[in-house]
Design an enzyme around this catalytic site. Structure first.
Site, PDB file in Angstrom:
ATOM      1  N   CYS A 153       0.864  -1.178   0.000  1.00 40.85           N
ATOM      2  CA  CYS A 153       0.000   0.000   0.000  1.00 40.85           C
ATOM      3  C   CYS A 153       0.902   1.230   0.000  1.00 40.85           C
ATOM      4  O   CYS A 153       2.074   1.146  -0.359  1.00 40.85           O
ATOM      5  CB  CYS A 153      -0.956  -0.012   1.190  1.00 40.85           C
ATOM      6  SG  CYS A 153      -0.131   0.177   2.795  1.00 40.85           S
ATOM      7  N   GLY A 154       0.376   2.372   0.414  1.00 37.05           N
ATOM      8  CA  GLY A 154       1.163   3.590   0.368  1.00 37.05           C
ATOM      9  C   GLY A 154       2.218   3.688   1.452  1.00 37.05           C
ATOM     10  O   GLY A 154       3.393   3.920   1.175  1.00 37.05           O
TER      11      GLY A 154
END
Length: 224
Positions: A153-154
């Site tokens: 994810c980020g």
């Protein structure tokens, strides 16, 4: 190297708890306590899986080799609006969170509070958990015993939750992108699609314009 990865895990969990804001007038005290307990339980579970060796932490600079040479499938669990800005070519996408489309009065109030607390600065939408997450992953990656999955994810926060869910769903060859795409450099992945740099894809709202100003000032500084 293992110490660095464990430190990254602890940093991600602390950042998750620090940045989580649940406005007092949108939920009851009991609801807020229940949400925090569930999130902490997921964080502890993910930490235990990584520390026990059941889940392998992989730094962004090692991720390209893990995919190319070791056969890992890169699973991007970011919401669609982040992935549209930048994504690794060839990665699979199953979002862990979806935009909440409910427009009931209480949800509209929560959305307004979210915008004031988080949305204006980060550009993040008001979301809800994707209840079909594991089922959708099963459709794309049915081999739970042999498929190697690198979950990303980020910031490496939401992917911790995704890993817990996938492990509960009996996936057994899981890896975690330590620190998320935000820690990636331009050379970590062979090909990236989208208008933004991969490491900036989670940035939106007012903070995006501050980022662009910072990049401009750095460029001017290098030229002078």
């Amino acid at each position: 190297m293992a110490l660095i990865q464990l430190n990254q895990l602890q940093s991600s969990i602390l950042k998750y708890n620090k940045h989580l804001q649940i406005p007092s007038f949108s939920t009851t005290s009991h609801q807020r306590s229940t949400v925090l307990m569930r999130i902490n339980a997921v964080s502890v579970n993910a930490q235990q899986l990584i520390q026990s060796g059941k889940v392998r932490p992989i730094l962004p600079k090692e991720a390209g080799a893990a995919v190319e040479a070791e056969g890992y499938i890169l699973l991007d669990i970011r919401p669609e609006w982040e992935r549209a800005k930048a994504c690794v070519s060839g990665s699979l996408h199953v979002p862990l969170f979806l935009k909440d489309m409910d427009n009931s009065p209480i949800t509209l109030l929560k959305k307004w509070v979210h915008f004031g607390y988080i949305g204006l600065w980060t550009g993040q939408n008001f979301t809800m958990i994707n209840d079909e997450f594991v089922k959708q992953v099963e459709q794309k990656i049915p081999d739970k015993d042999n498929a190697k999955i690198l979950v990303a994810c980020g910031e490496g926060l939401r992917s911790l939750m995704a890993i817990s869910k996938l492990h509960e769903g009996e996936y057994r060859n899981l890896a975690w992108l330590a620190g998320g795409f935000n820690r990636a450099s331009d050379r970590d992945f062979p090909a990236v699609e989208g208008p933004e740099k991969l490491q900036y894809a989670t940035i939106g709202g007012v903070s995006y314009y501050f980022l662009q100003l910072l990049i401009l000032l750095q460029a001017v500084g290098k030229e002078s």
